[in-house]
Design a protein around this motif. Structure first.
Motif, PDB file in Angstrom:
ATOM      1  N   GLU A 100      52.018  29.122  -8.876  1.00 53.36           N
ATOM      2  CA  GLU A 100      52.172  27.707  -8.575  1.00 53.36           C
ATOM      3  C   GLU A 100      50.795  27.078  -8.487  1.00 53.36           C
ATOM      4  OE1 GLU A 100      54.508  27.143  -5.078  1.00 53.36           O
ATOM      5  OE2 GLU A 100      56.317  28.069  -5.928  1.00 53.36           O
ATOM      6  N   VAL A 101      50.709  25.790  -8.788  1.00 55.44           N
ATOM      7  CA  VAL A 101      49.426  25.107  -8.790  1.00 55.44           C
ATOM      8  C   VAL A 101      49.380  24.115  -7.636  1.00 55.44           C
ATOM      9  CG1 VAL A 101      50.260  23.370 -10.428  1.00 55.44           C
ATOM     10  CG2 VAL A 101      47.807  23.763 -10.177  1.00 55.44           C
ATOM     11  N   SER A 102      48.240  24.089  -6.945  1.00 57.66           N
ATOM     12  CA  SER A 102      48.016  23.139  -5.867  1.00 57.66           C
ATOM     13  C   SER A 102      46.946  22.145  -6.301  1.00 57.66           C
ATOM     14  CB  SER A 102      47.584  23.874  -4.587  1.00 57.66           C
ATOM     15  OG  SER A 102      46.304  24.458  -4.757  1.00 57.66           O
ATOM     16  N   ASP A 103      46.621  21.204  -5.425  1.00 60.67           N
ATOM     17  CA  ASP A 103      45.606  20.207  -5.772  1.00 60.67           C
ATOM     18  C   ASP A 103      44.212  20.812  -5.851  1.00 60.67           C
ATOM     19  OD1 ASP A 103      47.408  18.076  -5.967  1.00 60.67           O
ATOM     20  OD2 ASP A 103      47.326  17.704  -3.809  1.00 60.67           O
ATOM     21  N   SER A 104      44.016  22.005  -5.272  1.00 62.18           N
ATOM     22  CA  SER A 104      42.674  22.594  -5.239  1.00 62.18           C
ATOM     23  C   SER A 104      42.621  24.017  -5.767  1.00 62.18           C
ATOM     24  CB  SER A 104      42.137  22.580  -3.799  1.00 62.18           C
ATOM     25  OG  SER A 104      43.003  23.300  -2.935  1.00 62.18           O
ATOM     26  N   GLY A 105      43.695  24.507  -6.374  1.00 63.36           N
ATOM     27  CA  GLY A 105      43.661  25.877  -6.880  1.00 63.36           C
ATOM     28  C   GLY A 105      45.030  26.390  -7.265  1.00 63.36           C
ATOM     29  N   LEU A 106      45.193  27.706  -7.162  1.00 60.63           N
ATOM     30  CA  LEU A 106      46.419  28.370  -7.568  1.00 60.63           C
ATOM     31  C   LEU A 106      47.003  29.167  -6.410  1.00 60.63           C
ATOM     32  CD1 LEU A 106      45.276  29.831 -11.019  1.00 60.63           C
ATOM     33  CD2 LEU A 106      46.477  27.673 -10.613  1.00 60.63           C
ATOM     34  N   ASP A 107      48.322  29.280  -6.404  1.00 62.25           N
ATOM     35  CA  ASP A 107      49.029  30.149  -5.472  1.00 62.25           C
ATOM     36  C   ASP A 107      49.716  31.242  -6.284  1.00 62.25           C
ATOM     37  OD1 ASP A 107      48.842  28.986  -2.666  1.00 62.25           O
ATOM     38  OD2 ASP A 107      49.495  27.221  -3.802  1.00 62.25           O
ATOM     39  N   LEU A 108      49.380  32.513  -5.981  1.00 61.21           N
ATOM     40  CA  LEU A 108      49.986  33.658  -6.654  1.00 61.21           C
ATOM     41  C   LEU A 108      50.995  34.320  -5.736  1.00 61.21           C
ATOM     42  CD1 LEU A 108      46.879  35.383  -8.312  1.00 61.21           C
ATOM     43  CD2 LEU A 108      48.433  33.703  -9.314  1.00 61.21           C
ATOM     44  N   PHE A 109      52.176  34.609  -6.280  1.00 59.15           N
ATOM     45  CA  PHE A 109      53.220  35.325  -5.557  1.00 59.15           C
ATOM     46  C   PHE A 109      53.569  36.573  -6.364  1.00 59.15           C
ATOM     47  CE2 PHE A 109      53.520  30.878  -4.484  1.00 59.15           C
ATOM     48  CZ  PHE A 109      53.706  30.871  -3.107  1.00 59.15           C
ATOM     49  N   VAL A 110      53.484  37.741  -5.727  1.00 56.40           N
ATOM     50  CA  VAL A 110      53.706  39.012  -6.412  1.00 56.40           C
ATOM     51  C   VAL A 110      54.816  39.768  -5.687  1.00 56.40           C
ATOM     52  CG1 VAL A 110      52.697  41.205  -7.116  1.00 56.40           C
ATOM     53  CG2 VAL A 110      51.310  39.121  -7.172  1.00 56.40           C
ATOM     54  N   GLU A 111      55.767  40.279  -6.456  1.00 54.95           N
ATOM     55  CA  GLU A 111      56.843  41.100  -5.908  1.00 54.95           C
ATOM     56  C   GLU A 111      56.901  42.417  -6.661  1.00 54.95           C
ATOM     57  OE1 GLU A 111      60.594  39.202  -5.835  1.00 54.95           O
ATOM     58  OE2 GLU A 111      59.958  37.508  -4.592  1.00 54.95           O
ATOM     59  N   ALA A 112      57.108  43.505  -5.922  1.00 58.02           N
ATOM     60  CA  ALA A 112      57.231  44.838  -6.513  1.00 58.02           C
ATOM     61  C   ALA A 112      58.293  45.613  -5.756  1.00 58.02           C
ATOM     62  CB  ALA A 112      55.900  45.580  -6.467  1.00 58.02           C
ATOM     63  N   ALA A 113      58.902  46.604  -6.437  1.00 57.54           N
ATOM     64  CA  ALA A 113      59.973  47.387  -5.838  1.00 57.54           C
ATOM     65  C   ALA A 113      59.407  48.316  -4.765  1.00 57.54           C
ATOM     66  CB  ALA A 113      60.689  48.214  -6.907  1.00 57.54           C
ATOM     67  N   ASP A 114      60.138  48.442  -3.640  1.00 51.19           N
ATOM     68  CA  ASP A 114      59.771  49.428  -2.609  1.00 51.19           C
ATOM     69  C   ASP A 114      60.022  50.830  -3.155  1.00 51.19           C
ATOM     70  OD1 ASP A 114      59.034  47.476  -0.803  1.00 51.19           O
ATOM     71  OD2 ASP A 114      61.084  47.275  -0.001  1.00 51.19           O
ATOM     72  N   PRO A 115      59.229  51.818  -2.799  1.00 49.78           N
ATOM     73  CA  PRO A 115      58.082  51.780  -1.873  1.00 49.78           C
ATOM     74  C   PRO A 115      56.754  51.701  -2.610  1.00 49.78           C
ATOM     75  CG  PRO A 115      58.745  54.030  -2.242  1.00 49.78           C
ATOM     76  CD  PRO A 115      59.610  53.197  -3.151  1.00 49.78           C
ATOM     77  N   ALA A 116      56.665  50.900  -3.640  1.00 47.11           N
ATOM     78  CA  ALA A 116      55.452  50.844  -4.451  1.00 47.11           C
ATOM     79  C   ALA A 116      54.294  50.240  -3.663  1.00 47.11           C
ATOM     80  CB  ALA A 116      55.710  50.028  -5.713  1.00 47.11           C
ATOM     81  N   ARG A 117      53.104  50.747  -3.933  1.00 46.30           N
ATOM     82  CA  ARG A 117      51.874  50.175  -3.401  1.00 46.30           C
ATOM     83  C   ARG A 117      51.335  49.190  -4.424  1.00 46.30           C
ATOM     84  NH1 ARG A 117      51.306  55.600  -2.828  1.00 46.30           N
ATOM     85  NH2 ARG A 117      49.734  55.661  -4.489  1.00 46.30           N
ATOM     86  N   VAL A 118      50.887  48.038  -3.955  1.00 45.19           N
ATOM     87  CA  VAL A 118      50.484  46.944  -4.840  1.00 45.19           C
ATOM     88  C   VAL A 118      49.026  46.593  -4.601  1.00 45.19           C
ATOM     89  CG1 VAL A 118      50.949  44.571  -5.566  1.00 45.19           C
ATOM     90  CG2 VAL A 118      52.827  46.029  -4.796  1.00 45.19           C
ATOM     91  N   SER A 119      48.287  46.418  -5.698  1.00 41.95           N
ATOM     92  CA  SER A 119      46.926  45.892  -5.630  1.00 41.95           C
ATOM     93  C   SER A 119      46.767  44.839  -6.721  1.00 41.95           C
ATOM     94  CB  SER A 119      45.885  46.999  -5.795  1.00 41.95           C
ATOM     95  OG  SER A 119      46.019  47.627  -7.063  1.00 41.95           O
TER      96      SER A 119
END
Length: 327
Positions: free
Chosen positions: A42-61
């Motif tokens: 998503e885009v804001s007035d001053s940058g970006l918003d990132l939303f990340v989803e992954a299946a449990d029990p995965a580790r996310v980076s």
């Protein structure tokens, strides 16, 4: 045989050999396919918003342009400076010793009070942020046309969207040439195109005007979503050299201009007594431009209600336009 992902199962094989002896073997199986993570931007007035989803029990980076970022409840906000940004987001998910990496390239524009322009040549598209506005936007080519995401302020103020005509005359967006835009006289609908926006209820016609060099369609849009060219009926609208909306206005007005040549553009607002109350001077690269006036004078003080006169000076041409301010 169907085995659920991320589970451990047992495979029992039983067979009879040529001598009639029954043989069997039991094999434990650990199934570890990792589903692709989802990346939502998503885009804001001053940058970006990132939303990340992954299946449990995965580790996310997550990394952005090879630099690690920290997710909080699957979300991270990226502050960006003014200008065009090419960002590469890489999401790595892992379970035990199995890893999967998904990448997404993002092109965004963060505009300030001096406006901005975002060209997408491979889609024949261009977006103009009005002078006096500001915010962020994302634009990418999709199968139906061009997808545009606007930050809250740009959605309120509106942006100018230009799409070139395709060589085949279809609804697909073709690569366009950069250059100045010119006013096109009204013409019958043969070969005439207009802008359409994909709303939740289907395609909706957006008010737009014909321009040329390169030939295309220009309109002011306020909604995020997918836009395309579509054949229209009736007469093509001619893009007037100067246009203001809304007019009459109360809080702010968008001043739109279409010079035939690039160069220095000057806009002056005169009060009912003929005195200048606001003035802008800037270089314009050609094409349709716009500016937002908030109804204040040079000192930032609100001006009184009344009829005002807008003077627009472009290379070789001067235009006048009336503005009605109602407090």
């Amino acid at each position: 045989v169907q085995i659920q992902p991320l589970t451990t199962s047992t495979l029992w094989i039983r067979a009879t050999d040529p001598d009639g002896q029954v043989q069997s073997i039991v094999i434990p199986l650990a199934i570890r396919p990792i589903p692709d993570p989802t990346i939502h931007v998503e885009v804001s007035d001053s940058g970006l918003d990132l939303f990340v989803e992954a299946a449990d029990p995965a580790r996310v980076s997550v990394t952005v342009d090879a630099l690690p970022v920290v997710l909080i409840d699957g979300h991270v906000q990226l502050r960006l400076e003014q200008g065009i940004h090419h960002s590469l987001v890489a999401v790595s998910v892992s379970i035990e010793d199995v890893q999967k990496v998904v990448q997404q390239s993002i092109v965004s524009l963060i505009g300030g009070s001096d406006g901005g322009r975002f060209d997408l040549p491979d889609a024949g598209a261009r977006v103009e942020i009005p002078v006096g506005s500001g915010g962020g936007l994302l634009m990418q080519r999709v199968e139906e046309g061009v997808e545009l995401l606007l930050s809250p302020r740009l959605a309120a103020d509106g942006v100018g969207l230009f799409l070139t005509h395709t060589a085949e005359g279809s609804n697909r967006i073709a690569a366009g040439r950069t250059g100045r835009s010119e006013v096109v006289p009204g013409a019958r609908s043969s070969g005439v195109s207009g802008l359409e926006w994909l709303s939740p209820d289907g395609w909706v016609t957006v008010p737009s005007w014909q321009v040329s060099n390169p030939p295309g369609v220009y309109g002011t849009v306020f909604d995020s979503g997918v836009y395309r060219l579509a054949e229209t009926q009736g007469e093509a609208s001619a893009l007037t050299p100067v246009h203001a909306f809304p007019n009459p206005f109360n809080a702010q007005v968008t001043l739109q201009f279409a010079p035939t040549l690039p160069g220095l553009v000057e806009l002056i607002v005169y009060d009912p007594l003929g005195q200048p109350v606001r003035q802008w001077r800037f270089d314009h690269r050609g094409g349709v431009g716009s500016l937002i006036w908030d109804g204040s004078d040079r000192g930032g003080r609100p001006v009184a209600s009344g009829m005002y006169l807008l003077q627009v000076k472009t290379p070789g041409v001067t235009h006048m336009h009336k503005l009605l301010l109602l407090r």
